[in-house]
Design a protein around this motif. Structure first.
Motif, PDB file in Angstrom:
ATOM      1  N   TYR A   6       0.813  -1.217   0.000  1.00  0.00           N
ATOM      2  CA  TYR A   6       0.000   0.000   0.000  1.00  0.00           C
ATOM      3  C   TYR A   6       0.849   1.271   0.000  1.00  0.00           C
ATOM      4  O   TYR A   6       0.610   2.186  -0.775  1.00  0.00           O
ATOM      5  CB  TYR A   6      -0.954  -0.003   1.199  1.00  0.00           C
ATOM      6  CG  TYR A   6      -2.118   0.936   1.018  1.00  0.00           C
ATOM      7  CD1 TYR A   6      -3.289   0.513   0.394  1.00  0.00           C
ATOM      8  CD2 TYR A   6      -2.059   2.256   1.462  1.00  0.00           C
ATOM      9  CE1 TYR A   6      -4.361   1.362   0.220  1.00  0.00           C
ATOM     10  CE2 TYR A   6      -3.128   3.118   1.287  1.00  0.00           C
ATOM     11  CZ  TYR A   6      -4.286   2.663   0.656  1.00  0.00           C
ATOM     12  OH  TYR A   6      -5.344   3.522   0.471  1.00  0.00           O
ATOM     13  N   GLU A  13      -5.807  -7.410 -13.116  1.00  0.00           N
ATOM     14  CA  GLU A  13      -6.115  -6.045 -12.671  1.00  0.00           C
ATOM     15  C   GLU A  13      -4.820  -5.283 -12.447  1.00  0.00           C
ATOM     16  O   GLU A  13      -3.793  -5.875 -12.083  1.00  0.00           O
ATOM     17  CB  GLU A  13      -6.925  -6.087 -11.373  1.00  0.00           C
ATOM     18  CG  GLU A  13      -7.493  -4.741 -10.948  1.00  0.00           C
ATOM     19  CD  GLU A  13      -8.686  -4.879 -10.013  1.00  0.00           C
ATOM     20  OE1 GLU A  13      -9.214  -3.834  -9.604  1.00  0.00           O
ATOM     21  OE2 GLU A  13      -9.088  -6.016  -9.699  1.00  0.00           O
ATOM     22  N   LYS A  39      -4.066   2.291  -4.038  1.00  0.00           N
ATOM     23  CA  LYS A  39      -5.349   2.770  -3.526  1.00  0.00           C
ATOM     24  C   LYS A  39      -6.503   2.281  -4.399  1.00  0.00           C
ATOM     25  O   LYS A  39      -7.543   1.822  -3.888  1.00  0.00           O
ATOM     26  CB  LYS A  39      -5.349   4.298  -3.450  1.00  0.00           C
ATOM     27  CG  LYS A  39      -6.634   4.891  -2.873  1.00  0.00           C
ATOM     28  CD  LYS A  39      -6.504   6.380  -2.640  1.00  0.00           C
ATOM     29  CE  LYS A  39      -7.790   6.972  -2.111  1.00  0.00           C
ATOM     30  NZ  LYS A  39      -8.199   6.367  -0.823  1.00  0.00           N
ATOM     31  N   GLN A  40      -6.347   2.364  -5.726  1.00  0.00           N
ATOM     32  CA  GLN A  40      -7.394   1.895  -6.633  1.00  0.00           C
ATOM     33  C   GLN A  40      -7.651   0.400  -6.471  1.00  0.00           C
ATOM     34  O   GLN A  40      -8.799  -0.039  -6.358  1.00  0.00           O
ATOM     35  CB  GLN A  40      -6.996   2.179  -8.083  1.00  0.00           C
ATOM     36  CG  GLN A  40      -7.006   3.646  -8.469  1.00  0.00           C
ATOM     37  CD  GLN A  40      -6.385   3.872  -9.847  1.00  0.00           C
ATOM     38  OE1 GLN A  40      -5.499   3.137 -10.272  1.00  0.00           O
ATOM     39  NE2 GLN A  40      -6.842   4.912 -10.533  1.00  0.00           N
ATOM     40  N   ASP A  86      -8.567  -0.437  -2.416  1.00  0.00           N
ATOM     41  CA  ASP A  86      -9.792   0.192  -1.912  1.00  0.00           C
ATOM     42  C   ASP A  86     -10.998  -0.067  -2.801  1.00  0.00           C
ATOM     43  O   ASP A  86     -12.136  -0.031  -2.325  1.00  0.00           O
ATOM     44  CB  ASP A  86      -9.595   1.709  -1.763  1.00  0.00           C
ATOM     45  CG  ASP A  86      -8.589   2.052  -0.673  1.00  0.00           C
ATOM     46  OD1 ASP A  86      -8.166   1.128   0.057  1.00  0.00           O
ATOM     47  OD2 ASP A  86      -8.225   3.238  -0.554  1.00  0.00           O
ATOM     48  N   ASN A  87     -10.744  -0.326  -4.096  1.00  0.00           N
ATOM     49  CA  ASN A  87     -11.875  -0.517  -5.011  1.00  0.00           C
ATOM     50  C   ASN A  87     -11.556  -1.604  -6.045  1.00  0.00           C
ATOM     51  O   ASN A  87     -11.486  -1.341  -7.245  1.00  0.00           O
ATOM     52  CB  ASN A  87     -12.206   0.808  -5.707  1.00  0.00           C
ATOM     53  CG  ASN A  87     -13.487   0.738  -6.510  1.00  0.00           C
ATOM     54  OD1 ASN A  87     -14.391  -0.042  -6.207  1.00  0.00           O
ATOM     55  ND2 ASN A  87     -13.576   1.547  -7.556  1.00  0.00           N
ATOM     56  N   PRO A  88     -11.350  -2.851  -5.602  1.00  0.00           N
ATOM     57  CA  PRO A  88     -10.997  -3.924  -6.544  1.00  0.00           C
ATOM     58  C   PRO A  88     -12.140  -4.218  -7.513  1.00  0.00           C
ATOM     59  O   PRO A  88     -13.309  -4.244  -7.108  1.00  0.00           O
ATOM     60  CB  PRO A  88     -10.726  -5.112  -5.622  1.00  0.00           C
ATOM     61  CG  PRO A  88     -11.531  -4.837  -4.391  1.00  0.00           C
ATOM     62  CD  PRO A  88     -11.496  -3.347  -4.220  1.00  0.00           C
ATOM     63  N   GLN A  89     -11.789  -4.448  -8.773  1.00  0.00           N
ATOM     64  CA  GLN A  89     -12.794  -4.673  -9.800  1.00  0.00           C
ATOM     65  C   GLN A  89     -12.947  -6.145 -10.175  1.00  0.00           C
ATOM     66  O   GLN A  89     -14.026  -6.607 -10.497  1.00  0.00           O
ATOM     67  CB  GLN A  89     -12.439  -3.867 -11.065  1.00  0.00           C
ATOM     68  CG  GLN A  89     -12.382  -2.369 -10.839  1.00  0.00           C
ATOM     69  CD  GLN A  89     -13.707  -1.795 -10.396  1.00  0.00           C
ATOM     70  OE1 GLN A  89     -14.723  -1.965 -11.068  1.00  0.00           O
ATOM     71  NE2 GLN A  89     -13.707  -1.120  -9.243  1.00  0.00           N
ATOM     72  N   THR A 115      -9.221 -10.339  -7.375  1.00  0.00           N
ATOM     73  CA  THR A 115      -8.679  -9.298  -6.497  1.00  0.00           C
ATOM     74  C   THR A 115      -9.596  -9.093  -5.299  1.00  0.00           C
ATOM     75  O   THR A 115      -9.131  -8.919  -4.164  1.00  0.00           O
ATOM     76  CB  THR A 115      -8.515  -7.971  -7.260  1.00  0.00           C
ATOM     77  OG1 THR A 115      -7.887  -8.204  -8.511  1.00  0.00           O
ATOM     78  CG2 THR A 115      -7.681  -6.990  -6.463  1.00  0.00           C
ATOM     79  N   GLN A 116     -10.880  -9.131  -5.537  1.00  0.00           N
ATOM     80  CA  GLN A 116     -11.843  -8.985  -4.446  1.00  0.00           C
ATOM     81  C   GLN A 116     -11.672 -10.093  -3.410  1.00  0.00           C
ATOM     82  O   GLN A 116     -11.770  -9.853  -2.197  1.00  0.00           O
ATOM     83  CB  GLN A 116     -13.266  -8.980  -5.014  1.00  0.00           C
ATOM     84  CG  GLN A 116     -13.581  -7.748  -5.840  1.00  0.00           C
ATOM     85  CD  GLN A 116     -14.880  -7.867  -6.627  1.00  0.00           C
ATOM     86  OE1 GLN A 116     -15.570  -8.886  -6.565  1.00  0.00           O
ATOM     87  NE2 GLN A 116     -15.205  -6.821  -7.371  1.00  0.00           N
TER      88      GLN A 116
END
Length: 265
Positions: free
Chosen positions: A220, A236, A241-242, A245-248, A252-253
């Motif tokens: 991080y 991904e 941070k991308q 904080d906001n895995p697509q 990754t999630q």
């Protein structure tokens, strides 16, 4: 290849023979594309077997690729052979995962740190300058030359050995460092200490870094950009941070979910 990139990996693929003979080949990398800019640190993230270490070993010349190109400072190093490749890639250094196995037990710490310079014949006729550089490299990683120069790896702790690995990597002022899980065998306090030291060294030497890890939490504040691999494919990429904080991507999630569960144990 743009002038902004130090390293440009294109279509990198690699397969290994299957020991069970049920399949002729098992794909480890399947068309990997990414670049590393000057002074940039990227994190290659994935579980064991994702292919991240294979990428590092191919770039470092420790393994071959089946297909693809790796442009380093404008030259496709996969097409270079022998002395020519050695000359072009002399500014690439690798830090290995296991400090217990990556250092020869028969060499002193001074000899181990000097080895990259000896291999490159950089100071063949200037022994005084060679040992001055070794001494400076040890000092940079907070290992007193007077205390450590003539000791052997078995006399050092795991954290000290990994500092020797850093000194070996940075003694010849590299342009690209490949760090393959360098903190995985250290406890949590030593991991953060080693990362902080690596961060200081890369900034001091203006070095680009490929940081290979399965631990997203370490990336991080250390990495400029993350590349997430799953079974030999990039699923991904983006800033820490991308991605964190906001895995697509579902993979990754799942990594983030596992990290969150560990943090709540």
């Amino acid at each position: 290849m743009t002038n902004e990139l130090l390293l440009d990996v294109r279509g990198l693929s690699k397969s290994y023979g299957d020991s069970s003979h049920s399949l002729k080949n098992v794909a480890v990398l399947n068309g990997i594309d990414f670049g590393v800019s000057h002074n940039e640190t990227i994190g290659l993230v994935g579980v064991s077997g994702a292919g991240k270490s294979t990428i590092g070993r191919i770039i470092a010349g420790l393994e071959s690729a089946d297909r693809g190109s790796i442009y380093y400072e404008g030259q496709d190093i996969l097409r270079l052979k022998g002395a020519r490749r050695k000359a072009v890639t002399s500014s690439i250094q690798m830090i290995f995962q296991d400090p217990y196995e990556s250092l020869s037990p028969r060499m002193t710490i001074g000899q181990l740190v000097a080895e990259p310079l000896v291999i490159q014949n950089t100071y063949k006729n200037n022994n005084e300058q060679l040992w001055k550089l070794v001494s400076n490299a040890l000092s940079e990683v907070s290992l007193s030359p007077e205390r450590y120069m003539n000791r052997y790896p078995h006399e050092l702790s795991g954290g000290e050995r990994q500092r020797v690995g850093l000194a070996r990597a940075f003694v010849c002022n590299p342009r690209l460092i490949i760090a393959d899980e360098p903190t995985s065998m250290l406890d949590s306090s030593l991991r953060l200490e080693l990362l902080d030291l690596m961060d200081q060294l890369r900034k001091r030497h203006n070095t680009s870094t490929i940081f290979i890890t399965h631990d997203l939490a370490l990336t991080y504040h250390f990495c400029d950009r993350l590349i997430v691999l799953d079974r030999g494919v990039i699923v991904e990429s983006g800033s820490p941070k991308q991605v964190i904080d906001n895995p697509q991507h579902p993979f990754t999630q799942s990594l983030i979910s596992a990290l969150m569960e560990l943090n709540h144990l």
